[in-house]
Design a protein around this motif. Sequence first.
Motif, mmCIF file in Angstrom:
data_model
loop_
_atom_site.group_PDB
_atom_site.id
_atom_site.type_symbol
_atom_site.label_atom_id
_atom_site.label_comp_id
_atom_site.label_asym_id
_atom_site.label_seq_id
_atom_site.Cartn_x
_atom_site.Cartn_y
_atom_site.Cartn_z
ATOM 1 N N GLN A 163 102.813 -5.390 72.806
ATOM 2 C CA GLN A 163 102.661 -5.126 71.372
ATOM 3 C C GLN A 163 101.222 -5.304 70.895
ATOM 4 O O GLN A 163 100.823 -4.714 69.907
ATOM 5 C CB GLN A 163 103.600 -5.994 70.543
ATOM 6 N N SER A 164 100.427 -6.075 71.628
ATOM 7 C CA SER A 164 99.050 -6.337 71.215
ATOM 8 C C SER A 164 97.996 -5.639 72.061
ATOM 9 O O SER A 164 96.811 -5.857 71.855
ATOM 10 C CB SER A 164 98.777 -7.846 71.278
ATOM 11 N N TYR A 165 98.412 -4.816 73.038
ATOM 12 C CA TYR A 165 97.450 -4.230 73.965
ATOM 13 C C TYR A 165 97.694 -2.739 74.180
ATOM 14 O O TYR A 165 98.807 -2.312 74.485
ATOM 15 C CB TYR A 165 97.515 -4.924 75.334
ATOM 16 N N LEU A 166 96.622 -1.990 74.064
ATOM 17 C CA LEU A 166 96.578 -0.568 74.390
ATOM 18 C C LEU A 166 95.511 -0.449 75.476
ATOM 19 O O LEU A 166 94.353 -0.794 75.242
ATOM 20 C CB LEU A 166 96.192 0.239 73.147
ATOM 21 N N VAL A 167 95.894 0.006 76.669
ATOM 22 C CA VAL A 167 95.034 -0.095 77.844
ATOM 23 C C VAL A 167 94.606 1.286 78.343
ATOM 24 O O VAL A 167 95.412 2.220 78.407
ATOM 25 C CB VAL A 167 95.793 -0.835 78.967
ATOM 26 N N ASN A 168 93.337 1.389 78.705
ATOM 27 C CA ASN A 168 92.812 2.570 79.375
ATOM 28 C C ASN A 168 93.191 2.432 80.847
ATOM 29 O O ASN A 168 92.624 1.620 81.573
ATOM 30 C CB ASN A 168 91.296 2.641 79.206
ATOM 31 N N PHE A 169 94.138 3.229 81.311
ATOM 32 C CA PHE A 169 94.642 3.065 82.669
ATOM 33 C C PHE A 169 93.648 3.496 83.738
ATOM 34 O O PHE A 169 93.845 3.206 84.912
ATOM 35 C CB PHE A 169 96.003 3.737 82.827
ATOM 36 N N LYS A 170 92.567 4.131 83.349
ATOM 37 C CA LYS A 170 91.505 4.413 84.316
ATOM 38 C C LYS A 170 90.804 3.117 84.719
ATOM 39 O O LYS A 170 90.106 3.078 85.722
ATOM 40 C CB LYS A 170 90.487 5.392 83.726
ATOM 41 N N GLN A 171 90.985 2.067 83.936
ATOM 42 C CA GLN A 171 90.339 0.784 84.198
ATOM 43 C C GLN A 171 91.285 -0.242 84.829
ATOM 44 O O GLN A 171 90.892 -1.380 85.053
ATOM 45 C CB GLN A 171 89.762 0.216 82.899
ATOM 46 N N VAL A 172 92.527 0.175 85.120
ATOM 47 C CA VAL A 172 93.493 -0.739 85.736
ATOM 48 C C VAL A 172 93.267 -0.763 87.243
ATOM 49 O O VAL A 172 93.231 0.277 87.893
ATOM 50 C CB VAL A 172 94.946 -0.308 85.419
ATOM 51 N N LYS A 173 93.108 -1.957 87.767
ATOM 52 C CA LYS A 173 92.915 -2.114 89.207
ATOM 53 C C LYS A 173 94.251 -2.304 89.917
ATOM 54 O O LYS A 173 94.482 -1.746 90.971
ATOM 55 C CB LYS A 173 91.994 -3.309 89.469
ATOM 56 N N LYS A 174 95.159 -3.098 89.300
ATOM 57 C CA LYS A 174 96.400 -3.456 89.978
ATOM 58 C C LYS A 174 97.418 -3.999 88.981
ATOM 59 O O LYS A 174 97.053 -4.622 87.995
ATOM 60 C CB LYS A 174 96.073 -4.525 91.033
ATOM 61 N N TYR A 175 98.694 -3.750 89.274
ATOM 62 C CA TYR A 175 99.780 -4.388 88.520
ATOM 63 C C TYR A 175 100.292 -5.566 89.338
ATOM 64 O O TYR A 175 100.522 -5.441 90.537
ATOM 65 C CB TYR A 175 100.931 -3.412 88.264
ATOM 66 N N HIS A 176 100.455 -6.712 88.705
ATOM 67 C CA HIS A 176 100.979 -7.898 89.378
ATOM 68 C C HIS A 176 102.425 -8.130 88.970
ATOM 69 O O HIS A 176 102.763 -8.014 87.783
ATOM 70 C CB HIS A 176 100.139 -9.134 89.018
ATOM 71 N N ARG A 177 103.261 -8.457 89.940
ATOM 72 C CA ARG A 177 104.693 -8.690 89.689
ATOM 73 C C ARG A 177 104.936 -9.744 88.627
ATOM 74 O O ARG A 177 105.982 -9.753 87.986
ATOM 75 C CB ARG A 177 105.391 -9.148 90.978
#
Length: 136
Positions: free
Chosen positions: A92-106
């Motif tokens: 609800q508080s974050y809008l993310v540029n997915f070009k800057q995502v390195k990894k999703y953590h479980r």
Amino acid sequence: MKIATYNINGVNGRIQTLLKWLKAADPDIVCLQELKCEDKSFPIGQINDAGYQTVWVGQKAWNGVAVLSVVSKGLKEYESLLTPFGFLRCHQSYLVNFKQVKKYHREGYLQMENKESIPVSSRKKEEVLRYLENIA
């Protein structure tokens, strides 16, 4: 939506120029670089009075950055404007540029290229995972 970047080269010495430019150009988001001021001397009051919310990281000599955004727009409005450009709401508080995502953590967060950790709400987890599959 108007997004601008501005090499301010010393925000305190050029605050009046910045305020005039903000009024004339009317950008929605502004990225400032080379603030050349420590956090405690950033002119937050004047920028807020001009109608902008601000986050910044100051440094004394050559560096420092700030992001200004128009107060009148909520995250939901930015979400609809930025989704076509690779941004996704992960919380609800974050809008993310997915070009800057390195990894999703479980454990429920995104590791960004700049080493920041951004939470993913349980409500948004499936959407985030689908999005990551589609861009991989």
